[in-house]
Design an enzyme around this catalytic site. Structure first.
Site, PDB file in Angstrom:
ATOM      1  N   GLN A   1     -24.416  44.656 -17.989  1.00 38.20           N
ATOM      2  CA  GLN A   1     -23.353  43.598 -17.352  1.00 38.20           C
ATOM      3  C   GLN A   1     -22.908  42.499 -18.572  1.00 38.20           C
ATOM      4  O   GLN A   1     -23.495  42.612 -19.626  1.00 38.20           O
ATOM      5  CB  GLN A   1     -24.028  42.711 -16.269  1.00 38.20           C
ATOM      6  CG  GLN A   1     -25.465  42.385 -16.697  1.00 38.20           C
ATOM      7  CD  GLN A   1     -26.422  42.216 -15.741  1.00 38.20           C
ATOM      8  OE1 GLN A   1     -25.954  42.076 -14.316  1.00 38.20           O
ATOM      9  NE2 GLN A   1     -27.804  42.364 -15.939  1.00 38.20           N
TER      10      GLN A   1
ATOM     11  N   ASP B   1     -34.180  35.967 -14.291  1.00 41.78           N
ATOM     12  CA  ASP B   1     -34.134  34.395 -14.950  1.00 41.78           C
ATOM     13  C   ASP B   1     -35.503  33.801 -14.716  1.00 41.78           C
ATOM     14  O   ASP B   1     -35.983  32.454 -15.196  1.00 41.78           O
ATOM     15  CB  ASP B   1     -32.911  33.606 -14.342  1.00 41.78           C
ATOM     16  CG  ASP B   1     -32.945  33.623 -12.538  1.00 41.78           C
ATOM     17  OD1 ASP B   1     -32.189  34.158 -11.872  1.00 41.78           O
ATOM     18  OD2 ASP B   1     -34.063  33.357 -12.087  1.00 41.78           O
TER      19      ASP B   1
ATOM     20  N   ASP C   1     -35.018  49.998 -12.972  1.00 47.52           N
ATOM     21  CA  ASP C   1     -34.057  49.765 -11.762  1.00 47.52           C
ATOM     22  C   ASP C   1     -35.120  49.659 -10.607  1.00 47.52           C
ATOM     23  O   ASP C   1     -36.075  50.504 -10.174  1.00 47.52           O
ATOM     24  CB  ASP C   1     -33.378  51.197 -11.570  1.00 47.52           C
ATOM     25  CG  ASP C   1     -32.381  51.227 -10.460  1.00 47.52           C
ATOM     26  OD1 ASP C   1     -31.284  51.949 -10.700  1.00 47.52           O
ATOM     27  OD2 ASP C   1     -32.517  50.395  -9.319  1.00 47.52           O
ATOM     28  N   GLY C   2     -34.619  48.344  -9.742  1.00 46.99           N
ATOM     29  CA  GLY C   2     -35.504  48.326  -8.733  1.00 46.99           C
ATOM     30  C   GLY C   2     -35.537  49.407  -7.549  1.00 46.99           C
ATOM     31  O   GLY C   2     -36.497  49.352  -6.659  1.00 46.99           O
TER      32      GLY C   2
ATOM     33  N   ASP D   1     -33.685  39.427  -5.137  1.00 49.04           N
ATOM     34  CA  ASP D   1     -32.790  38.831  -5.915  1.00 49.04           C
ATOM     35  C   ASP D   1     -32.088  39.193  -7.027  1.00 49.04           C
ATOM     36  O   ASP D   1     -32.299  38.938  -8.182  1.00 49.04           O
ATOM     37  CB  ASP D   1     -34.033  37.634  -6.688  1.00 49.04           C
ATOM     38  CG  ASP D   1     -33.271  36.422  -7.550  1.00 49.04           C
ATOM     39  OD1 ASP D   1     -33.740  35.870  -8.447  1.00 49.04           O
ATOM     40  OD2 ASP D   1     -31.937  36.369  -7.214  1.00 49.04           O
ATOM     41  N   SER D   2     -31.034  39.809  -6.150  1.00 44.73           N
ATOM     42  CA  SER D   2     -30.305  40.678  -7.339  1.00 44.73           C
ATOM     43  C   SER D   2     -28.870  39.869  -7.311  1.00 44.73           C
ATOM     44  O   SER D   2     -28.510  39.166  -6.559  1.00 44.73           O
ATOM     45  CB  SER D   2     -30.064  42.138  -6.388  1.00 44.73           C
ATOM     46  OG  SER D   2     -29.239  41.809  -5.332  1.00 44.73           O
ATOM     47  N   THR D   3     -28.209  40.744  -8.148  1.00 44.52           N
ATOM     48  CA  THR D   3     -26.840  40.240  -8.222  1.00 44.52           C
ATOM     49  C   THR D   3     -25.991  40.474  -6.961  1.00 44.52           C
ATOM     50  O   THR D   3     -26.548  41.488  -6.060  1.00 44.52           O
ATOM     51  CB  THR D   3     -25.974  40.714  -9.470  1.00 44.52           C
ATOM     52  OG1 THR D   3     -26.583  41.997  -9.442  1.00 44.52           O
ATOM     53  CG2 THR D   3     -26.343  40.057 -10.953  1.00 44.52           C
ATOM     54  N   GLU D   4     -24.734  40.326  -7.034  1.00 42.72           N
ATOM     55  CA  GLU D   4     -24.067  40.572  -5.633  1.00 42.72           C
ATOM     56  C   GLU D   4     -23.800  42.147  -5.932  1.00 42.72           C
ATOM     57  O   GLU D   4     -23.879  42.617  -6.976  1.00 42.72           O
ATOM     58  CB  GLU D   4     -22.679  40.023  -5.780  1.00 42.72           C
ATOM     59  CG  GLU D   4     -22.624  38.463  -6.317  1.00 42.72           C
ATOM     60  CD  GLU D   4     -21.855  37.720  -5.184  1.00 42.72           C
ATOM     61  OE1 GLU D   4     -22.522  36.634  -5.035  1.00 42.72           O
ATOM     62  OE2 GLU D   4     -20.987  38.017  -4.696  1.00 42.72           O
TER      63      GLU D   4
ATOM     64  N   PRO E   1     -25.006  47.485 -11.256  1.00 41.00           N
ATOM     65  CA  PRO E   1     -26.285  48.051 -11.186  1.00 41.00           C
ATOM     66  C   PRO E   1     -26.982  47.557  -9.823  1.00 41.00           C
ATOM     67  O   PRO E   1     -27.818  48.389  -9.283  1.00 41.00           O
ATOM     68  CB  PRO E   1     -27.098  47.541 -12.143  1.00 41.00           C
ATOM     69  CG  PRO E   1     -26.398  46.387 -12.699  1.00 41.00           C
ATOM     70  CD  PRO E   1     -24.977  46.614 -12.393  1.00 41.00           C
TER      71      PRO E   1
END
Ligand code: SAM
Length: 275
Positions: A31, A86, A137-138, A155-158, A162
């Site tokens: 990303q 983070d 990779d979760g 708690d992932s990105t939108e 990925p």
């Protein structure tokens, strides 16, 4: 000359923040990563042009991902965080002394590296001995760890890049199988103003897999629309049956024993979404 960072939250709407400095900008393997210093919200992590977290309002999201599930589960010892590089969610998990181990699986090691360097107040617990950080990779991780976790937090990105697979029915089935027999999972499920279909679809998928499904909200100023939802799936315990008098006061700024159940009282247009 003034410099401003604008996040387009839809094709026709966004937020903009005046910035003083770009601390890092890198196209990682997964990303476009940036950490910028903004006047209003302090340092801000941005991935693929989307605000992930800011020093000023990060605690709302991180407390509301972690504490409702951890105070609903009767005895959470083994916790998984998918994403969360983070470090904010795992910092909140560490406030629960009963948690023996928190495994954090983020696909992008650069998020972890730069959060430690530029967001120390958020990444504060990534080196805690009770935390295991895995770069993977979760989706793969949960399939390799059946019947392992008491609580899983996504708690992932939108659902882009990925993270697309982290919003699929197959992923929630995998979470169910990675949880123990009284396990609980919670995922951030975006906002009801611009992503109503996502919330509706996730709720439908999770209801097909988990016996107890609850949605709750929080106010996050720097996230699209400012109204954020979380979806909890539980095999046994119901967050609405927790006795808030049994919930201890933690060092928090948003979550509280009084807010635990109140957060599940949804605005009517959100209730209608998940009927
Ligand atoms: N609070 C933010 C939000 O609600 O958008 C998310 C913050 S956290 C930085 C999002 C993390 O998800 C990123 O670090 C990203 O690398 C990670 N991620 C995306 N897809 C992933 C996957 N398939 N497996 C593990 N981590 C993933």
């Amino acid at each position: 000359m003034e410099l401003w960072y604008t996040e387009k939250q839809t094709e026709h709407y966004g937020i903009t923040a005046q910035i003083t400095e770009t601390l890092v900008r890198e196209q990682t393997q997964f990303q476009d990563l940036a950490i910028i210093d903004t006047i209003e919200f302090g340092r801000m992590l941005v991935l693929d042009g989307m605000v992930m977290t800011t020093e000023k309002d990060e605690w709302v999201y991180h407390e509301m991902v972690a504490h409702p599930a951890l105070f609903t589960h009767p005895n959470p010892k083994h916790v998984l965080i998918v994403g969360g590089g983070d470090g904010g969610v795992v910092r909140e998990v560490m406030k629960h002394k009963a948690v023996e181990k928190a495994v954090l699986v983020d696909i992008d090691g650069k998020v972890i590296e730069y959060s430690k360097k530029f967001l120390p107040s958020i990444a504060a617990e990534l080196d805690n001995p009770r935390v295991e950080v895995i770069v993977n990779d979760g989706f793969m991780h949960i399939h390799d760890h059946k019947n392992t976790y008491d609580v899983i937090m996504v708690d992932s990105t939108e659902p882009v890049g990925p993270a697309v697979e982290l919003f699929t029915r197959g992923f929630y089935q995998g979470i169910f199988e990675s949880l123990k027999e009284d396990g609980i999972f919670v995922a951030q499920t975006d906002n009801p103003w611009f992503k109503a279909d996502l919330i509706r679809t996730v709720n439908r998928d999770v209801r097909e897999i988990f016996p107890i499904v609850r949605v709750y909200c929080a106010n996050i100023p720097t996230y699209p629309s400012g109204l954020w939802t979380f979806t909890m799936g539980s095999k046994k315990a119901d967050p609405l049956e927790v006795d808030e008098k049994q919930i201890p006061e933690l060092d928090t700024k948003y979550y509280s024993p009084r807010l635990h159940k109140a957060a599940f009282a949804l605005p009517k247009f959100v209730e209608d979404l998940i009927k």
